[in-house]
Design a protein around this motif. Structure first.
Motif, PDB file in Angstrom:
ATOM      1  N   UNK A 101       0.815  -1.215   0.000  1.00  0.00           N
ATOM      2  CA  UNK A 101       0.000   0.000   0.000  1.00  0.00           C
ATOM      3  C   UNK A 101       0.848   1.263   0.000  1.00  0.00           C
ATOM      4  N   UNK A 102       2.167   1.110   0.071  1.00  0.00           N
ATOM      5  CA  UNK A 102       3.047   2.262  -0.050  1.00  0.00           C
ATOM      6  C   UNK A 102       3.333   2.603  -1.515  1.00  0.00           C
ATOM      7  N   UNK A 103       2.985   1.688  -2.396  1.00  0.00           N
ATOM      8  CA  UNK A 103       3.175   1.916  -3.822  1.00  0.00           C
ATOM      9  C   UNK A 103       2.039   2.789  -4.361  1.00  0.00           C
ATOM     10  N   UNK A 104       2.296   3.449  -5.456  1.00  0.00           N
ATOM     11  CA  UNK A 104       1.295   4.322  -6.069  1.00  0.00           C
ATOM     12  C   UNK A 104       0.416   3.521  -7.017  1.00  0.00           C
ATOM     13  N   UNK A 105      -0.889   3.509  -6.755  1.00  0.00           N
ATOM     14  CA  UNK A 105      -1.861   2.883  -7.655  1.00  0.00           C
ATOM     15  C   UNK A 105      -3.238   3.473  -7.352  1.00  0.00           C
ATOM     16  N   UNK A 106      -4.131   3.308  -8.254  1.00  0.00           N
ATOM     17  CA  UNK A 106      -5.463   3.880  -8.125  1.00  0.00           C
ATOM     18  C   UNK A 106      -6.240   3.159  -7.016  1.00  0.00           C
ATOM     19  N   UNK A 107      -6.862   3.928  -6.153  1.00  0.00           N
ATOM     20  CA  UNK A 107      -7.649   3.347  -5.065  1.00  0.00           C
ATOM     21  C   UNK A 107      -6.826   2.985  -3.853  1.00  0.00           C
TER      22      UNK A 107
ATOM     23  N   UNK B 171       3.871   0.768  10.216  1.00  0.00           N
ATOM     24  CA  UNK B 171       4.896   0.434   9.215  1.00  0.00           C
ATOM     25  C   UNK B 171       4.815   1.401   8.030  1.00  0.00           C
ATOM     26  N   UNK B 172       3.613   1.740   7.642  1.00  0.00           N
ATOM     27  CA  UNK B 172       3.434   2.639   6.509  1.00  0.00           C
ATOM     28  C   UNK B 172       4.022   4.014   6.810  1.00  0.00           C
ATOM     29  N   UNK B 173       3.832   4.479   8.038  1.00  0.00           N
ATOM     30  CA  UNK B 173       4.425   5.757   8.433  1.00  0.00           C
ATOM     31  C   UNK B 173       5.952   5.696   8.385  1.00  0.00           C
ATOM     32  N   UNK B 174       6.520   4.567   8.817  1.00  0.00           N
ATOM     33  CA  UNK B 174       7.965   4.399   8.749  1.00  0.00           C
ATOM     34  C   UNK B 174       8.478   4.368   7.325  1.00  0.00           C
TER      35      UNK B 174
END
Length: 311
Positions: free
Chosen positions: A114-120, A195-198
């Protein structure tokens, strides 16, 4: 006139004394800011903890005025005669290992994806985080219906492909793992967000340099991502450990510790001893064992990781 000049030349105060007062005031300022929280912490955490330790050395039903001093008798009885305590300790260890390995691993995997760029992407983040804002009792009710032997979603799907219904919460061999899946579904979103914040706080320069040097995705993850996530791992490890060791409400709501005490953990057995059987001394002893287990695991890990982060 001469007397007036002499009086003006005499200092009206001691400069060193003023400096000391100023330094003391500056030193006390952060303590004064911390004082309200410190008072609450002592009243809510420290005093009850030491009182619980005190009660663990007594045999008491929680009502009578008399407490019978038994020393370490409650602790000895737990480790020598209480078979349910041994089962609860084993289940706590199983739950903790599964949480630290699979739950943290799954949360890290979700965060990377979910750290990658994609639609939605924002929608998927919200979907995975949403269960965490639900109360444990609500989650328990949802999953009790999902596991229902006749009308549950999982068994309905199994029946569609010709597989007989499975008594998820009634089979002592799988009940604990069924409850663990429900708990993971609820709490994985919290670890994922940390984790996403890190991941989002990392600089892109090391990854660009690694790409120029020919490093593949796994090498970049192992040599760059993981070291930079050390502080994040400390936070997730500590929160996951504390939750897994004190897990209670979702187990109590889904199975009540059954069947045949197969899902009993230390917190649920502590509650049963202290509030159902009125063995306050035994319940207090179980809580102290639980606290000791958390401390011997968490404190060395946090100190070790903190020391590595300053190297």
């Amino acid at each position: 006139m001469k007397q007036e000049v002499i009086e003006k030349s005499v200092p009206i105060s001691n400069p060193q004394k003023i400096v000391r007062k100023t330094a003391l005031r500056q030193a006390l300022k952060p303590i004064m800011y911390m004082l309200p929280a410190l008072v609450i912490y002592i009243a809510v955490i420290v005093i009850p903890t030491f009182y619980t330790l005190y009660l663990s050395f007594f045999e008491w039903n929680g009502v009578s005025a008399e407490k019978i001093f038994v020393g370490f008798g409650n602790y000895i009885n737990l480790f020598t005669n209480d078979t349910v305590f041994a089962k609860g300790l084993k289940n706590n260890i199983i739950w903790t290992v599964l949480s630290l390995v699979f739950s943290m691993g799954f949360a890290l995997l979700l965060a990377i994806l979910l750290n990658k760029s994609f639609k939605g992407r924002a929608l998927f983040r919200a979907v995975f985080y949403f269960p965490f804002i639900l109360s444990n009792i609500v989650v328990a009710i949802i999953w009790v219906w999902i596991y229902h032997p006749n009308m549950g979603l999982i068994n309905e799907l199994l029946n569609k492909v010709g597989i007989e219904s499975i008594p998820w919460l009634a089979d002592p061999k799988i009940a604990l793992y069924a409850v663990f899946i429900a708990a993971t579904w609820q709490h994985v979103g919290s670890s994922m967000v940390i984790f996403l914040a890190g991941l989002q706080s990392m600089s892109k320069e090391p990854f660009e340099a690694a790409k120029v040097d020919g490093a593949n995705s796994f090498q970049a993850f192992y040599n760059i991502t993981l070291p930079l996530l050390r502080e994040t791992f400390i936070i997730v490890f500590a929160t996951t450990l504390f939750y897994s060791m004190r897990v209670f409400d979702i187990i109590y709501a889904m199975t009540g510790g059954g069947p045949s005490h197969s899902t009993q953990v230390l917190a649920s057995w502590m509650y049963y001893q202290g509030f159902t059987l009125n063995n306050v001394g035994t319940g207090s002893a179980i809580s102290m064992v639980l606290l000791f287990l958390v401390m011997i695991i968490a404190v060395p890990y946090i100190l070790w990781q903190g020391k590595k982060s300053h190297v």
